[in-house]
Design a protein around this motif. Sequence first.
Motif, PDB file in Angstrom:
ATOM      1  N   SER A  48      22.874  26.216  66.658  1.00  0.00           N
ATOM      2  CA  SER A  48      24.146  26.453  67.342  1.00  0.00           C
ATOM      3  C   SER A  48      24.717  27.823  66.980  1.00  0.00           C
ATOM      4  N   THR A  49      25.278  28.503  67.972  1.00  0.00           N
ATOM      5  CA  THR A  49      25.939  29.778  67.719  1.00  0.00           C
ATOM      6  C   THR A  49      27.394  29.509  67.330  1.00  0.00           C
ATOM      7  N   ILE A  50      27.893  30.327  66.406  1.00  0.00           N
ATOM      8  CA  ILE A  50      29.211  30.071  65.844  1.00  0.00           C
ATOM      9  C   ILE A  50      30.025  31.353  65.761  1.00  0.00           C
ATOM     10  N   ALA A  51      31.277  31.263  66.179  1.00  0.00           N
ATOM     11  CA  ALA A  51      32.256  32.317  65.914  1.00  0.00           C
ATOM     12  C   ALA A  51      33.159  31.809  64.802  1.00  0.00           C
ATOM     13  N   VAL A  52      33.345  32.616  63.780  1.00  0.00           N
ATOM     14  CA  VAL A  52      34.140  32.189  62.633  1.00  0.00           C
ATOM     15  C   VAL A  52      35.455  32.951  62.617  1.00  0.00           C
ATOM     16  N   GLY A  53      36.548  32.227  62.307  1.00  0.00           N
ATOM     17  CA  GLY A  53      37.866  32.827  62.432  1.00  0.00           C
ATOM     18  C   GLY A  53      38.557  33.209  61.138  1.00  0.00           C
ATOM     19  N   SER A  54      37.987  32.853  59.976  1.00  0.00           N
ATOM     20  CA  SER A  54      38.649  33.180  58.712  1.00  0.00           C
ATOM     21  C   SER A  54      37.613  33.325  57.596  1.00  0.00           C
ATOM     22  N   ILE A  55      38.077  33.741  56.426  1.00  0.00           N
ATOM     23  CA  ILE A  55      37.174  34.209  55.379  1.00  0.00           C
ATOM     24  C   ILE A  55      36.406  33.089  54.691  1.00  0.00           C
ATOM     25  N   ILE A  56      37.102  32.083  54.200  1.00  0.00           N
ATOM     26  CA  ILE A  56      36.423  31.031  53.440  1.00  0.00           C
ATOM     27  C   ILE A  56      35.344  30.331  54.265  1.00  0.00           C
ATOM     28  N   PRO A  57      35.618  29.943  55.521  1.00  0.00           N
ATOM     29  CA  PRO A  57      34.554  29.347  56.332  1.00  0.00           C
ATOM     30  C   PRO A  57      33.352  30.278  56.529  1.00  0.00           C
ATOM     31  N   SER A  58      33.578  31.595  56.520  1.00  0.00           N
ATOM     32  CA  SER A  58      32.459  32.516  56.723  1.00  0.00           C
ATOM     33  C   SER A  58      31.453  32.416  55.582  1.00  0.00           C
ATOM     34  N   PHE A  59      31.935  32.249  54.351  1.00  0.00           N
ATOM     35  CA  PHE A  59      31.021  32.123  53.221  1.00  0.00           C
ATOM     36  C   PHE A  59      30.338  30.755  53.200  1.00  0.00           C
ATOM     37  N   ILE A  60      31.028  29.748  53.691  1.00  0.00           N
ATOM     38  CA  ILE A  60      30.396  28.428  53.827  1.00  0.00           C
ATOM     39  C   ILE A  60      29.267  28.504  54.843  1.00  0.00           C
ATOM     40  N   LEU A  61      29.534  29.146  55.973  1.00  0.00           N
ATOM     41  CA  LEU A  61      28.517  29.270  57.026  1.00  0.00           C
ATOM     42  C   LEU A  61      27.337  30.108  56.557  1.00  0.00           C
ATOM     43  N   GLU A  62      27.605  31.131  55.756  1.00  0.00           N
ATOM     44  CA  GLU A  62      26.520  31.938  55.202  1.00  0.00           C
ATOM     45  C   GLU A  62      25.592  31.073  54.361  1.00  0.00           C
TER      46      GLU A  62
END
Length: 306
Positions: A48-62
């Motif tokens: 799935s493609t994802i757009a991330v809107g804030s910082i903490i979720p970005s590191f989780i997604l990484e």
Amino acid sequence: MAKTIKNKIISIIIIIIVILSIGIIIKIIPIDNQKNTETYNNNKINSSTIAVGSIIPSFILETLEANVVGIPVTSGILPEQYINLPTIGSVMEVDFEKLIELNPDYFITDIIFKEKLEANLDKFNIKSFFIDTKNLTTLTQSIISLGNVLDKQDQAETLADSLENPLKNIQDKINADNKKSVAIMFGSSQSNLLADKNSYIGNIVDKLGIENITDDLDMQQTSGYIPINTEKIISYNPDYILRISHGSKEDTKKMFDAEFDKNPAFKILTAVKNDNVFDLDSSIFSSTANLNSPIAIEELINIFYE
């Protein structure tokens, strides 16, 4: 009426502190590099493609090796491999035109923005997932749920487990009958609050088996922070006092010190007499849960059990 206005003011202050904290969260835990801008992993091309809107979720997604295709504009730090991706507006103000152009399968951000964004996300038929960063328990639950949504259950369980890993080595101490007590003072230049067990640090303290002086209050629906009651701190005479300064740290520390200096009763507290008053680093002990929790747990273990 006065109580309602006071509660609203406290809620506004907490929201401001949370937003400021999200903007300054610093990545401390090393996370393996993974994908490039085009296809983040050859065996995940169909993910799935994802757009991330804030910082903490970005590191989780990484960490979950998710296929991120859009990021927010922010003064905070994002995963290095995401920095050249298309942007979708700021953390505080999503650009829905750009988001629609990217057409991600999911938009993922922090739950504090849910109320503001949900109507437009529904309007444009964009699937969303909100990470609950209120405290460590809600964060790990969100990570597990996100793993189920993205079909990355193993990675999610590994990550969630790692966030509480330091707790495993001190269970014999946590289960001891001789409980220690603590008051957690959470301050900004506008106000001082007590962190209860619903807050990020209060939740960790609870997991460590430490008695918070606010534990006897009915806190099922609190934001995690309540007005400081000096009399309560003095009457409970905690073994430890933790102080966290947000906003202007120098101004807040001055407020804390002035409060302690002007009230002679503070000087007879067990925590003060035993030199157990600790000023904690707000980059580690932020107002919201994050991937630095093992570091926060270790620091509190050193304070309470070493």
